[in-house]
Design an enzyme around this catalytic site. Sequence first.
Site, PDB file in Angstrom:
ATOM      1  N   LYS A 123     -92.075 -22.035   8.821  1.00  0.00           N
ATOM      2  CA  LYS A 123     -92.040 -22.445  10.225  1.00  0.00           C
ATOM      3  C   LYS A 123     -91.884 -21.264  11.171  1.00  0.00           C
ATOM      4  O   LYS A 123     -90.974 -20.433  11.013  1.00  0.00           O
ATOM      5  CB  LYS A 123     -90.873 -23.427  10.435  1.00  0.00           C
ATOM      6  CG  LYS A 123     -90.806 -24.068  11.808  1.00  0.00           C
ATOM      7  CD  LYS A 123     -89.699 -25.116  11.811  1.00  0.00           C
ATOM      8  CE  LYS A 123     -89.618 -25.864  13.118  1.00  0.00           C
ATOM      9  NZ  LYS A 123     -88.545 -26.911  13.069  1.00  0.00           N
ATOM     10  N   CYS A 168     -92.810 -29.505  12.442  1.00  0.00           N
ATOM     11  CA  CYS A 168     -92.005 -30.030  13.536  1.00  0.00           C
ATOM     12  C   CYS A 168     -92.268 -29.413  14.901  1.00  0.00           C
ATOM     13  O   CYS A 168     -93.293 -29.689  15.507  1.00  0.00           O
ATOM     14  CB  CYS A 168     -90.528 -29.973  13.167  1.00  0.00           C
ATOM     15  SG  CYS A 168     -89.592 -31.152  14.128  1.00  0.00           S
TER      16      CYS A 168
HETATM   17  N1  ING Z   1     -86.942 -30.767  15.930  1.00  0.00           N
HETATM   18  C1  ING Z   1     -87.314 -31.049  17.256  1.00  0.00           C
HETATM   19  C2  ING Z   1     -88.809 -30.973  17.512  1.00  0.00           C
HETATM   20  O1  ING Z   1     -89.350 -29.991  17.996  1.00  0.00           O
HETATM   21  C3  ING Z   1     -86.918 -30.768  19.625  1.00  0.00           C
HETATM   22  C4  ING Z   1     -86.565 -30.226  18.264  1.00  0.00           C
HETATM   23  C5  ING Z   1     -86.721 -32.103  19.947  1.00  0.00           C
HETATM   24  C6  ING Z   1     -87.491 -29.929  20.559  1.00  0.00           C
HETATM   25  C7  ING Z   1     -87.087 -32.626  21.202  1.00  0.00           C
HETATM   26  C8  ING Z   1     -87.849 -30.418  21.819  1.00  0.00           C
HETATM   27  C9  ING Z   1     -87.654 -31.759  22.137  1.00  0.00           C
HETATM   28  O2  ING Z   1     -89.426 -32.006  17.288  1.00  0.00           O
HETATM   29  C10 ING Z   1     -87.355 -29.775  15.091  1.00  0.00           C
HETATM   30  N2  ING Z   1     -86.832 -29.808  13.841  1.00  0.00           N
HETATM   31  O3  ING Z   1     -88.124 -28.890  15.448  1.00  0.00           O
END
Ligand code: ING
Length: 300
Positions: A123, A168
Amino acid sequence: SRSFVVAGAQLGPIAAAESRASAVTRMIELMREAAARGARLVVFPELALTTFFPRWYTEAPAEIDRWFETEMPSAETRRLFEAAETLGIGFHLGYAELTPEGRHFNTAILVDAAGRIAGKYRKIHLPGHREHEDWRPFQHLEKRYFEKGDLGFPVFDAFGGRIGMCICNDRRWPETWRMLGLGGAELVCLGYNTPLHYPPAPEHDHLQYFHNALSVQAGAYQNGLWAVAVAKAGREEGCDLIGGSLIAAPTGEIVAQASTTGDEVISARIDLDRCAEIRANVFNFALHREPQDYALITAP
Ligand code: ING
């Protein structure tokens, strides 16, 4: 046509105390259902073997490393590789990787139907923060626990096509999708753990499912590729994670979508040749893309 059935195996919550063996048993159950639907590839979520541990702050190296795999397949995941070989199905798996040199990555692998690791991705876009922030109801310490990936955005020859991966937060960045598109990806596999509550902007909490679909649909359409995005979902250790796992076509259309926040298989027959409908026309990079005008994009 190069059509085959692809599946997404959404996982419900994994408790901190839940063993990797238990998670693997659940995953094999979902893999069996995917195979029963004729799937040749099943996509599991990001960090699929354990609870989403970056929600907690800890300094003890042993407390961090307990969540990581030092080999793949490991003793606990060998069953998953064996089940895949028996069922003749390949899979995508997200997990926390601790290398022999002691480096920590948020990693995903692509395993072919013969049980061989055909590709690895680490990642690159690590969200969240590095130090404990006590204003947050829960932490998001990926910048503390993982190094930025060092493998770039590779695309692999597998399943009769060109397969890319991301993880993600990567899916929110158009550069991720363009790099994979420029690499010739025809299918992108990704997993995610996305909390419903986003502490820096709680006024956006109601948009988390929308932003998930928007990011994947746009990435698929703007690069003319299929995408399978799979959640670890549900209330996990008191933190609600979104579901919304989906399969998107090169047109951007959603062709399959989860309807629960638990263990759930989604599937669709995809034809990799359909990428040409977009890549030979509206997003024909050779004909229409103007990289000489995009210098700012690679500027730091
Ligand atoms: N989790 C979330 C993602 O990017 C996040 C972090 C959540 C960022 C909501 C912005 C808004 O989906 C991971 N693990 O990256």
